[in-house]
Design a protein around this motif. Sequence first.
Motif, PDB file in Angstrom:
ATOM      1  N   VAL A   1       0.885  -1.175   0.000  1.00  0.00           N
ATOM      2  CA  VAL A   1       0.000   0.000   0.000  1.00  0.00           C
ATOM      3  C   VAL A   1       0.917   1.219   0.000  1.00  0.00           C
ATOM      4  N   SER A   2       0.920   1.932  -1.102  1.00  0.00           N
ATOM      5  CA  SER A   2       1.838   3.054  -1.261  1.00  0.00           C
ATOM      6  C   SER A   2       1.612   4.116  -0.192  1.00  0.00           C
ATOM      7  N   SER A   3       2.707   4.730   0.243  1.00  0.00           N
ATOM      8  CA  SER A   3       2.562   5.822   1.201  1.00  0.00           C
ATOM      9  C   SER A   3       1.945   7.062   0.547  1.00  0.00           C
ATOM     10  N   ASN A   4       1.776   7.041  -0.774  1.00  0.00           N
ATOM     11  CA  ASN A   4       1.007   8.090  -1.454  1.00  0.00           C
ATOM     12  C   ASN A   4      -0.498   7.854  -1.357  1.00  0.00           C
ATOM     13  N   ASP A   5      -0.889   6.630  -0.975  1.00  0.00           N
ATOM     14  CA  ASP A   5      -2.322   6.342  -0.827  1.00  0.00           C
ATOM     15  C   ASP A   5      -2.788   6.823   0.532  1.00  0.00           C
TER      16      ASP A   5
ATOM     17  N   ARG B   1      -1.399   1.741   8.773  1.00  0.00           N
ATOM     18  CA  ARG B   1      -0.238   1.661   9.649  1.00  0.00           C
ATOM     19  C   ARG B   1      -0.617   1.952  11.100  1.00  0.00           C
ATOM     20  N   GLN B   2      -1.562   2.885  11.286  1.00  0.00           N
ATOM     21  CA  GLN B   2      -1.909   3.295  12.643  1.00  0.00           C
ATOM     22  C   GLN B   2      -2.814   2.282  13.353  1.00  0.00           C
ATOM     23  N   THR B   3      -3.866   1.864  12.662  1.00  0.00           N
ATOM     24  CA  THR B   3      -4.837   0.968  13.324  1.00  0.00           C
ATOM     25  C   THR B   3      -4.445  -0.493  13.198  1.00  0.00           C
ATOM     26  N   LYS B   4      -3.592  -0.812  12.200  1.00  0.00           N
ATOM     27  CA  LYS B   4      -3.196  -2.202  11.924  1.00  0.00           C
ATOM     28  C   LYS B   4      -4.385  -3.097  11.597  1.00  0.00           C
ATOM     29  N   GLU B   5      -5.412  -2.511  11.039  1.00  0.00           N
ATOM     30  CA  GLU B   5      -6.588  -3.298  10.651  1.00  0.00           C
ATOM     31  C   GLU B   5      -7.042  -2.896   9.250  1.00  0.00           C
ATOM     32  N   CYS B   6      -7.571  -3.874   8.516  1.00  0.00           N
ATOM     33  CA  CYS B   6      -8.154  -3.592   7.203  1.00  0.00           C
ATOM     34  C   CYS B   6      -9.070  -4.733   6.810  1.00  0.00           C
ATOM     35  N   VAL B   7      -9.820  -4.507   5.740  1.00  0.00           N
ATOM     36  CA  VAL B   7     -10.596  -5.573   5.113  1.00  0.00           C
ATOM     37  C   VAL B   7     -10.162  -5.655   3.653  1.00  0.00           C
TER      38      VAL B   7
ATOM     39  N   LEU C   1     -12.463 -10.265   3.682  1.00  0.00           N
ATOM     40  CA  LEU C   1     -11.486 -10.853   4.605  1.00  0.00           C
ATOM     41  C   LEU C   1     -11.103  -9.808   5.652  1.00  0.00           C
ATOM     42  N   GLU C   2     -11.421 -10.075   6.900  1.00  0.00           N
ATOM     43  CA  GLU C   2     -11.042  -9.153   7.977  1.00  0.00           C
ATOM     44  C   GLU C   2      -9.600  -9.465   8.376  1.00  0.00           C
ATOM     45  N   CYS C   3      -8.741  -8.446   8.338  1.00  0.00           N
ATOM     46  CA  CYS C   3      -7.301  -8.673   8.490  1.00  0.00           C
ATOM     47  C   CYS C   3      -6.679  -7.771   9.556  1.00  0.00           C
ATOM     48  N   ARG C   4      -5.621  -8.301  10.184  1.00  0.00           N
ATOM     49  CA  ARG C   4      -4.812  -7.529  11.116  1.00  0.00           C
ATOM     50  C   ARG C   4      -3.365  -7.540  10.625  1.00  0.00           C
ATOM     51  N   VAL C   5      -2.693  -6.402  10.710  1.00  0.00           N
ATOM     52  CA  VAL C   5      -1.283  -6.324  10.316  1.00  0.00           C
ATOM     53  C   VAL C   5      -0.443  -7.076  11.355  1.00  0.00           C
ATOM     54  N   VAL C   6       0.370  -8.030  10.891  1.00  0.00           N
ATOM     55  CA  VAL C   6       1.191  -8.820  11.823  1.00  0.00           C
ATOM     56  C   VAL C   6       2.693  -8.597  11.637  1.00  0.00           C
ATOM     57  N   ASP C   7       3.098  -7.912  10.572  1.00  0.00           N
ATOM     58  CA  ASP C   7       4.533  -7.656  10.383  1.00  0.00           C
ATOM     59  C   ASP C   7       4.703  -6.367   9.606  1.00  0.00           C
ATOM     60  N   THR C   8       5.509  -5.465  10.148  1.00  0.00           N
ATOM     61  CA  THR C   8       5.717  -4.160   9.492  1.00  0.00           C
ATOM     62  C   THR C   8       7.192  -3.923   9.159  1.00  0.00           C
ATOM     63  N   ARG C   9       8.018  -4.983   9.202  1.00  0.00           N
ATOM     64  CA  ARG C   9       9.453  -4.767   9.009  1.00  0.00           C
ATOM     65  C   ARG C   9       9.805  -4.226   7.632  1.00  0.00           C
ATOM     66  N   LEU C  10       8.953  -4.541   6.611  1.00  0.00           N
ATOM     67  CA  LEU C  10       9.256  -4.038   5.265  1.00  0.00           C
ATOM     68  C   LEU C  10       8.397  -2.832   4.875  1.00  0.00           C
ATOM     69  N   VAL C  11       7.737  -2.219   5.844  1.00  0.00           N
ATOM     70  CA  VAL C  11       6.887  -1.066   5.517  1.00  0.00           C
ATOM     71  C   VAL C  11       7.734   0.152   5.149  1.00  0.00           C
TER      72      VAL C  11
ATOM     73  N   LEU D   1       5.431  -2.563   2.354  1.00  0.00           N
ATOM     74  CA  LEU D   1       4.927  -3.948   2.316  1.00  0.00           C
ATOM     75  C   LEU D   1       4.431  -4.349   3.701  1.00  0.00           C
ATOM     76  N   PHE D   2       3.137  -4.662   3.777  1.00  0.00           N
ATOM     77  CA  PHE D   2       2.504  -5.082   5.029  1.00  0.00           C
ATOM     78  C   PHE D   2       2.232  -6.587   4.978  1.00  0.00           C
ATOM     79  N   VAL D   3       2.407  -7.268   6.101  1.00  0.00           N
ATOM     80  CA  VAL D   3       1.997  -8.667   6.202  1.00  0.00           C
ATOM     81  C   VAL D   3       0.749  -8.704   7.085  1.00  0.00           C
TER      82      VAL D   3
END
Lengths: 177, 177
Positions: free
Chosen positions: B52-56, B63-69, B120-130, B135-137
Amino acid sequence: MKDLPLAEVYRLIEPGPVVLLTTRSRQGRANVMAMSWHMMVEIAPPTIACVVSSNDFSFFPLRQTKECVIALPAVELAERVVKVGNCPGRDTDKFATAWLTPLRAEQVSAPLVAECFANLECRVVDTRLVDRYNLFVLEVLKAWIDPAQPKPKTIHHIGNGAFVVDGEVIHFESLIP
Amino acid sequence: MKDLPLAEVYRLIEPGPVVLLTTRSRQGRANVMAMSWHMMVEIAPPTIACVVSSNDFSFFPLRQTKECVIALPAVELAERVVKVGNCPGRDTDKFATAWLTPLRAEQVSAPLVAECFANLECRVVDTRLVDRYNLFVLEVLKAWIDPAQPKPKTIHHIGNGAFVVDGEVIHFESLIP
């Protein structure tokens, strides 16, 4: 095969086709696997992330040599792609088993696949997520396209040996590359 | 919408369709974007990587909530998906602009998309490549399928507003899940 401009690479990977990934071990042994877990990461330089399981024989040469080729098969190669997926790399020459022809690449030791309509020579540029997720980040150094396959249809794996083949193309006005 | 077993999630993502990604900011504002840069990382628990581009506009709430669908649109929604892709999230209610209906999710604050055939309800579990690659996992916590859309055809972006629609399905004997 002809040069494909690197700026065009994302058009091949973004739609999510099944690809082949080739490696060559330090001992000189070439291997090929089928792969569906890959995505674009950057358009320029073209950067691709992919997951290669540590159960796959290709994992070790990829991690060790940091080089691979991503080759794109059209639907006519579907049966051979499945053959590649079904046989283990440890004890088999998968190129021979699946009637695929390895060709010398220009910038990496891993071979191109002669029958594929595009080949991307790649170098591993980030391994931070390899230990946890088997996730490699690759930069595409050189891309090839086969002018003899001008309108290839690709295949997309939907599980258990079932694939969706590309259908019609639709167009919209878009601001997005 | 009905429960989809988590073990089935990879069948939706692996073929590489265009998806929608929704977020909700801490201030309560919902947003939706179109996305093609995603892949499976693990089958169980279902784990997905995406860029998800930082331009989006969605980058910051994600990044803040660590949640998405992640919501999967069928081809009938293609024009609305392009509309989502074409308009900026900062100043627009993209759900309203694209005639999409946000629905309350069960485990995350980001909304489901009523018109999509799967969510798909998702939670961010890894931000090392953000920082380096955006790149979010994500781990999928809960998956929904719409029984009213039993055989959806998806779309795959090949660049500049052109999409390949799913065609025929072919089957082979396979040892691979």
